[in-house]
Design an enzyme around this catalytic site. Structure first.
Site, mmCIF file in Angstrom:
data_model
loop_
_atom_site.group_PDB
_atom_site.id
_atom_site.type_symbol
_atom_site.label_atom_id
_atom_site.label_comp_id
_atom_site.label_asym_id
_atom_site.label_seq_id
_atom_site.Cartn_x
_atom_site.Cartn_y
_atom_site.Cartn_z
ATOM 1 C CE LYS A 166 -5.263 4.965 2.481
ATOM 2 N NZ LYS A 166 -4.149 5.857 2.850
ATOM 3 C CG HIS A 192 -1.296 4.676 5.497
ATOM 4 N ND1 HIS A 192 -1.347 4.527 4.130
ATOM 5 C CD2 HIS A 192 -1.482 3.429 6.023
ATOM 6 C CE1 HIS A 192 -1.550 3.239 3.835
ATOM 7 N NE2 HIS A 192 -1.639 2.559 4.959
ATOM 8 C CG PHE A 226 -0.430 -5.740 4.371
ATOM 9 C CD1 PHE A 226 -0.800 -4.975 5.461
ATOM 10 C CD2 PHE A 226 -1.402 -6.531 3.772
ATOM 11 C CE1 PHE A 226 -2.104 -4.983 5.951
ATOM 12 C CE2 PHE A 226 -2.709 -6.556 4.249
ATOM 13 C CZ PHE A 226 -3.057 -5.785 5.336
ATOM 14 C CB CYS A 278 -0.967 -0.024 1.167
ATOM 15 S SG CYS A 278 -2.106 -1.418 1.010
ATOM 16 C CG HIS A 330 -6.344 1.515 1.756
ATOM 17 N ND1 HIS A 330 -5.386 2.087 0.945
ATOM 18 C CD2 HIS A 330 -5.664 0.779 2.680
ATOM 19 C CE1 HIS A 330 -4.179 1.705 1.351
ATOM 20 N NE2 HIS A 330 -4.324 0.919 2.397
ATOM 21 C CD GLU A 337 -0.624 7.728 9.480
ATOM 22 O OE1 GLU A 337 -1.696 7.097 9.337
ATOM 23 O OE2 GLU A 337 -0.150 8.472 8.597
#
Lengths: 76, 406
Positions: free
Chosen positions: B331, B302, B395, B162, B336, B313
């Site tokens: 998002k 993110h 990931f 991602c 996403h 985060e």
């Protein structure tokens, strides 16, 4: 059963999204955008949907739409 | 500040927030979510997504359209818009070998691979398409775009899950800085809304289960968040050195000033509990830009809307930038977009810098009390914005931060 241009054009349109109007007897497979890989997929399409089996050797001899119709309708 | 700045001279976006940069920016500022129930996912554990509404590939005059997986279609459409925006004509290059194409993805042509695999199992190996790999391989969006545009410089597809789109932009900056290319077409693309991908994410409990109210399902930083909503699309920049852009009189919309990357080296999917990797990426980006944390006024996070990511985060951001830094996640609007997310969010950050407007976080009604940064919710914020940062985490614990400024 005879494979007509109309049926062939419909099959090709549905699978390859090429405009019906471009699929005419004189249209070459090259012009229509069929590279060597796509021609293999075209042969599979003809076998599955029209019962026309084209060997790899024969595939090399086909260069335009009219050739497919002649081959498919040979002896019909 | 003596660090290298890569000029963004063109942008292209095709996302759930719209087809084209203008539509995207209007919807992202509005804070309206693009999520909806997805009939193609009927019967699966999660049946909602963020689609590019109204998208018909046949509207875009793709050469030999049957050879393009959806992820490659998105990439070319965004690349064409970016080139037009940059005032460049595809194929009309002074020297095509100086034009690079770096387009990342997480899933590649997974729809093609899944369909052909199913065909192989049901009909046999002889019936699968000879185009399975040319359409399915992850590097093919970059390859197809290079073919369509006649770009003969370096061409590849970075994958950091991602973070892929952000990696592409960071590497594009490196190519320009090292003098390897004059123009780089850089970004990310993804078309992952397939039964396999959605089911696999659902099994991991990564997706929001609020399927009865899709519009509020993606709610980054909210205390009630329960996962992300999967999206699709692409974001592409035209990037050049400042000198090259000036020489041809191009408009510089914003600049990529810094790129930082890191690995958590911790776990395949769970972020490091103290956000170590995130912090390292942000610090590296600041170092690369030659600025202190205090120079960053706004962060496009993110912010996936997963329970795991958002608090970690935000904590890492707070530790580095303090509680007063403005933060939002787009998002909530777009869902996403996996490997495309980093690129579209870099574009939103560039637009924030260009317009002085930081977009809100959609659906943020009850901020998680563990979060101690200045979250932007509901409405956009007018800012005298000189410099911001965008985070992307993948990931594998693969992290990227980009610093973008005026």
């Amino acid at each position: 059963m005879k494979l007509t241009l109309q049926t062939l054009a419909q099959l090709i349109h549905d699978r390859f999204q090429i405009d019906h109007g471009l699929i005419v007897p004189d249209a070459s497979l090259d012009e229509l955008g069929f590279d060597s890989l796509s021609q293999i997929d075209l042969a599979v399409l003809l076998q599955k949907k029209a019962g026309v089996t084209i060997s790899d050797a024969k595939l090399n001899e086909i260069s335009k739409i009219a050739d497919i119709l002649v081959f498919a309708n040979e002896g019909v | 500040m003596s660090a290298f700045a890569a000029a963004i001279t063109g942008m292209g976006l095709i996302t759930p927030a719209g087809i084209g940069v203008g539509k995207n920016w209007a919807q992202v500022l509005s804070g309206r979510s693009a999520a909806s129930t997805d009939p193609t996912l009927k019967g699966l554990p999660v049946d909602m997504s963020c689609r590019v509404a109204g998208f018909q590939a046949s509207d875009f005059n793709l050469p030999t359209p049957w050879q393009w997986d959806r992820f490659a279609q998105f990439a070319l459409i965004a690349a064409r818009e970016a080139l037009q925006d940059a005032g460049l004509e595809p194929g009309q290059w002074e020297d095509g070998s100086r034009v690079a194409v770096i387009i990342g993805s997480g899933a590649g042509g997974t729809a093609t691979l899944e369909q052909q695999h199913q065909l192989m199992l049901s009909e046999g190996a002889d019936d699968i398409s000879s185009l399975t790999l040319p359409m399915g391989l992850l590097n093919m969006a970059a390859g197809q775009v290079a073919i369509a545009l006649g770009a003969r410089g370096p061409c590849f597809a970075p994958c950091s899950a991602c973070a892929s789109g952000a990696t592409a932009i960071g590497l594009a900056r490196d190519l320009l800085r090292n003098g390897v290319a004059d123009v780089v077409i850089a970004g990310g693309t993804e078309a992952p809304i397939t039964p396999l991908y959605v089911s696999a994410f659902a099994r991991m409990r990564a997706l929001s289960r609020r399927t009865t109210d899709a519009q509020t399902a993606s709610r980054p930083f909210d205390a009630t968040r329960d996962g992300f909503v999967i999206g699709e699309g692409a974001g592409v920049f035209v990037m050049e050195s400042e000198a090259h852009a000036r020489k041809r009189g191009a408009r510089i919309r914003a600049k990529v000033l810094g790129y930082g990357a890191s690995a958590d080296a911790h776990h395949v999917t769970s972020p490091h509990p103290e956000g170590l990797g995130a912090r390292l990426a942000m610090q590296a980006a600041l170092r690369d830009a030659g600025v202190d944390a205090g120079a960053i006024q706004y962060i496009n996070a993110h912010g996936t809307s997963t329970p795991g990511n958002d608090v970690v985060e935000a904590t890492a951001i707070q530790a580095l930038f303090g509680s007063q830094v403005a933060v939002s996640s787009t998002k909530g609007v777009t869902g996403h977009l996996l490997g495309a997310a980093g690129a579209i969010e870099a574009a939103y950050l560039a637009l924030s810098v260009e317009t002085g407007q930081a977009p809100p976080t959609a659906n943020l009604n009850n901020p998680d009390p563990r979060i101690d940064v200045d979250l932007i919710a509901k409405v956009p914020r007018q800012m005298d914005l000189r410099m911001g940062l965008s985070n992307s985490f993948g990931f594998g614990g693969q992290n990227v931060s980009l610093v973008i400024g005026a």
